[in-house]
Design an enzyme around this catalytic site. Sequence first.
Site, PDB file in Angstrom:
ATOM      1  N   ASP A 295     -39.565 -16.839 -30.787  1.00  0.00           N
ATOM      2  CA  ASP A 295     -37.881 -17.301 -31.842  1.00  0.00           C
ATOM      3  C   ASP A 295     -38.597 -18.002 -32.678  1.00  0.00           C
ATOM      4  O   ASP A 295     -38.885 -19.008 -32.446  1.00  0.00           O
ATOM      5  CB  ASP A 295     -37.596 -16.794 -30.827  1.00  0.00           C
ATOM      6  CG  ASP A 295     -35.581 -16.355 -31.920  1.00  0.00           C
ATOM      7  OD1 ASP A 295     -36.106 -16.280 -32.902  1.00  0.00           O
ATOM      8  OD2 ASP A 295     -34.560 -16.011 -30.991  1.00  0.00           O
TER       9      ASP A 295
HETATM   10  C1  NOJ Z   1     -32.927 -16.439 -34.370  1.00  0.00           C
HETATM   11  C2  NOJ Z   1     -32.697 -15.246 -33.959  1.00  0.00           C
HETATM   12  O1  NOJ Z   1     -32.463 -15.586 -32.427  1.00  0.00           O
HETATM   13  C3  NOJ Z   1     -33.372 -14.350 -33.948  1.00  0.00           C
HETATM   14  O2  NOJ Z   1     -33.278 -12.590 -33.078  1.00  0.00           O
HETATM   15  C4  NOJ Z   1     -33.602 -14.102 -35.285  1.00  0.00           C
HETATM   16  O3  NOJ Z   1     -35.037 -12.687 -35.717  1.00  0.00           O
HETATM   17  C5  NOJ Z   1     -34.752 -15.045 -36.109  1.00  0.00           C
HETATM   18  N1  NOJ Z   1     -33.670 -16.560 -36.106  1.00  0.00           N
HETATM   19  C6  NOJ Z   1     -35.195 -15.520 -37.674  1.00  0.00           C
HETATM   20  O4  NOJ Z   1     -34.156 -15.399 -38.012  1.00  0.00           O
END
Ligand code: NOJ
Length: 762
Positions: A295
């Site tokens: 993430d």
């Molecule tokens: C953080 C989020 O937790 C995740 O779900 C997302 O895909 C990413 N950012 C990218 O935007």
Amino acid sequence: MTIFLKKLIGVSFAFAILTSCSNPDEGKSTKSQKDSRVDSLLALMTLEEKIGQLNQYSLGSEFTGSSNKNGQDSVRYQQLISGQVGSVLNLLGAEDTRKMQELVVEKSRLGIPLLFAYDVIHGYQTMFPVPLAESSSWNLELMQKTAQAAGAEAAASGLHWTFAPMIDVTVDARWGRVMEGAGEDPYLQAEIAKARINGFQGEDLAHNKSIAATAKHFAGYGYAESGKDYNSVNINQYILHNHILPPFKAAVEANAASFMNAFNDINAVPATANEYLLQDILRDKWNYDGVVVSDWNSIGELVNHGVSPDLKDAAKKAIMAGSEIDMEATAYVQFLAELINEGEIEEAKIDIAVRNVLQLKFDLGLFDDPYKYSDLDREKEIVGNQIHHDLAEKIAKESIVLLKNDKNLLPLKNIKNIAVIGPLAKDKDTPLGNWRAQAIENSAVSLYEGLENVLPKSTNLKYAQGVELSVGPNNFFQEQEINKEDRSGFEKAKNLAKNSDLVIMALGETAYMSGEGRSRADIGLPGLQKELLKEIHAINPNIILVLMNGRPLELSWEDENIPAIVEAWHLGQRAGTAIAETLIGKNNSSGKLTMSFPRHVGQLPIYYNHKVTGRPSTAPGQVFYSHHTDVDNSPLYPFGYGLSYSSFEYGEIELSDNSMTESGSIEASVSVKNTSDMDGQEVVQLYIQDLVAEETPMVKSLKAFKKIMIKSGQSVEVKFTIEKDMLSYYKSNGEISLEKGGFKVFIGKNSAVNNHKEFVLK
Ligand code: NOJ
């Protein structure tokens, strides 16, 4: 054959690599064919180029020249053109993706195409209901279609890969991200995960309407303590194996192209560096062969978690555990080569990850044509088209949940004077919800517009906002909130209510009050809305409360006092039409909740499939049993609950036998009669309780459901086959266990069903 590899490695070798995918139909080539192409390419790559494939940046159009900013002197630009970036997120549009792809394919040594990724959560430009809302439709076919439409729009805009679906089971409505998933039940979450993955990916990833899906967040993110986003997760192994993991296992079975790890630590190990999850379970137990992306900066956050002293150590821990693509932490691009040179990690470990990335690029057909997704004509034709808007309306209608309807106040009948009151009544933005990708701001049909369109001209429709939307002082993103202080609109609203036969109140949360980083400790109606509702109620109690929100709310007062309550979530593009048609009965509501609504925030986390406990609730007047002394144990509205304008009567359950063996099955059937004068759809739900097990069982678990249309006055015989898979559970050691003994099967309209029969597994 593509030119980009040819230029460097010579025609004959490039031909050997690429020939098996030069025909678009051969996107379906067998795994071994693909693997050999991946290996041929891998053999040509330097260590830096390999690591580049594991490096992902969020980049804008400053690199492609279509915005005023110029990123061409930056480190990232140099990395892009030297093959040190493998994928990019947040760059969009046929034009910009083509330009950036050209840059990399033309300038980098091997010309390996980039992957373009984006969070396409519930639509790209056409907004469908937020996922929690959609899940209330229990209509897997429609959910597959909305994912397919969202994928087609994204693909036509140059994207290859979505970071969806979020398949975290969620039991605490304080957590803002409950809006992104399918609620509290692992079985339903798993079924919906498969539908969404199939929708995004289609039958063939190489098709230019398909995009790669991501099962996220692996794992446990939905169990953040006290519902506070990014918080620690402390759960036992039983919860992990029986509640959290099944949707992810289903995602593996549905061939999800990628997995994303999670921000949280789980039982003291951050998910990003969690070998047990990423290696033992995902790779070794489930044989997953897709790619795992971190993430956002979650590798960097290993330092914040306190398990790594610095980013270099974080890089080592993450790659060793099995986090393969580094999203935005720059840990891999900075430190992996060094770590290999120092002998801290083996290059073979990198090769495994790089193979997975390259494989995905082959699967998507990017070595055949790196520009196939970036097509301006298709972008114009597909993005936001009418068919998708119609689909958004269709699923919005099925996602609405009728929570209360005293004396059949709904559907509306010949009412002359209607007051429409509330901050969300004319709001064209809130229904688009959070995580809205490229939605056009203020483009949803508002409730008021919907009503104007469907009500006869003879109806006198009047409006007062009552409470304003405003931007609070600490609102970093300048997003609309519900005003907490200004009561100046109350008078007008009250006068209107006084002079109307009926009041429709549109209250709830604005789009960004749920979603990432939007955890709330108080999940009642925010701002001055409840106060307004009470004052209007004192003047004219004939109220239909239409709720727009991204999470379950605490609605005890509302349930006690308001005669009709409609849960309309954040329903997307055609929200107003869907709600208005439901209010007048042109659409019969059929949605059912996929998360329990609490009576009180102190009940959270609350979910139907909890353990029995040693002191289950018993007769009134008792003290020493599992309960709160000040609130009933039950939720206000249970999982699976939702009313219809039709009424359905269930007969007794009939079992084909009262015992079965492991290899056998039992047929359970029930007659469901539509006793009303309106055709309607009912979600018939089957739950099973294991009466005695080696590890404490749950009170019941959903094992099957059917959504069926039953015509007015008709009776339908609904049949389910009970097989051994429905009777097993995971023990805390992760092993599946099927134990002989008694079971109860319940069939009914929601999880509070008591209609049951017993049988024995012999
Ligand atoms: C953080 C989020 O937790 C995740 O779900 C997302 O895909 C990413 N950012 C990218 O935007």
